[in-house]
Design a protein around this motif. Sequence first.
Motif, mmCIF file in Angstrom:
data_model
loop_
_atom_site.group_PDB
_atom_site.id
_atom_site.type_symbol
_atom_site.label_atom_id
_atom_site.label_comp_id
_atom_site.label_asym_id
_atom_site.label_seq_id
_atom_site.Cartn_x
_atom_site.Cartn_y
_atom_site.Cartn_z
ATOM 1 N N ALA A 141 -18.786 -18.192 29.413
ATOM 2 C CA ALA A 141 -17.364 -18.630 29.704
ATOM 3 C C ALA A 141 -16.873 -19.502 28.699
ATOM 4 N N ARG A 142 -17.736 -20.748 28.443
ATOM 5 C CA ARG A 142 -17.586 -21.768 27.516
ATOM 6 C C ARG A 142 -17.368 -21.339 26.067
ATOM 7 N N SER A 143 -18.367 -20.311 25.807
ATOM 8 C CA SER A 143 -18.318 -19.851 24.531
ATOM 9 C C SER A 143 -17.097 -18.833 24.042
ATOM 10 N N GLN A 144 -16.418 -18.298 25.197
ATOM 11 C CA GLN A 144 -15.224 -17.720 24.775
ATOM 12 C C GLN A 144 -14.085 -18.369 24.932
ATOM 13 N N ALA A 147 -29.792 -19.963 37.477
ATOM 14 C CA ALA A 147 -30.037 -19.207 36.200
ATOM 15 C C ALA A 147 -28.661 -18.410 35.750
ATOM 16 N N ARG A 148 -28.349 -17.582 36.622
ATOM 17 C CA ARG A 148 -27.168 -16.658 36.499
ATOM 18 C C ARG A 148 -25.919 -17.371 36.307
ATOM 19 N N LYS A 149 -25.764 -18.453 37.161
ATOM 20 C CA LYS A 149 -24.643 -19.295 37.254
ATOM 21 C C LYS A 149 -24.589 -20.018 35.774
ATOM 22 N N ALA A 150 -25.614 -20.434 35.282
ATOM 23 C CA ALA A 150 -25.555 -21.161 34.192
ATOM 24 C C ALA A 150 -25.269 -20.332 32.955
#
Length: 78
Positions: A68-71, A59-62
């Motif tokens: 990161a993807r949103s940034q 869950a932390r990884k996701a």
Amino acid sequence: MALLVLGLVLVTLKLLAWPPVADWGWTWVLAPFALAALWWWWADWSGYTRRKAMEKEEARKAARLAKARSQLRPPSQR
């Protein structure tokens, strides 16, 4: 954790001589601690603890990947 809290409450009530608990034997008052130890043994033996730790890590990884993807998106699309 709930069994430990229950055990602590029962021991406290027994030592304070609270009427319903004061009459109980020490076996019944200390039983939640034995049940907690039994639960921890089973959780480790069955892999429950490891499985929960892996789920938490996934869950932390996701969440980290989603952040990161949103940034990566341009500011106008955020």
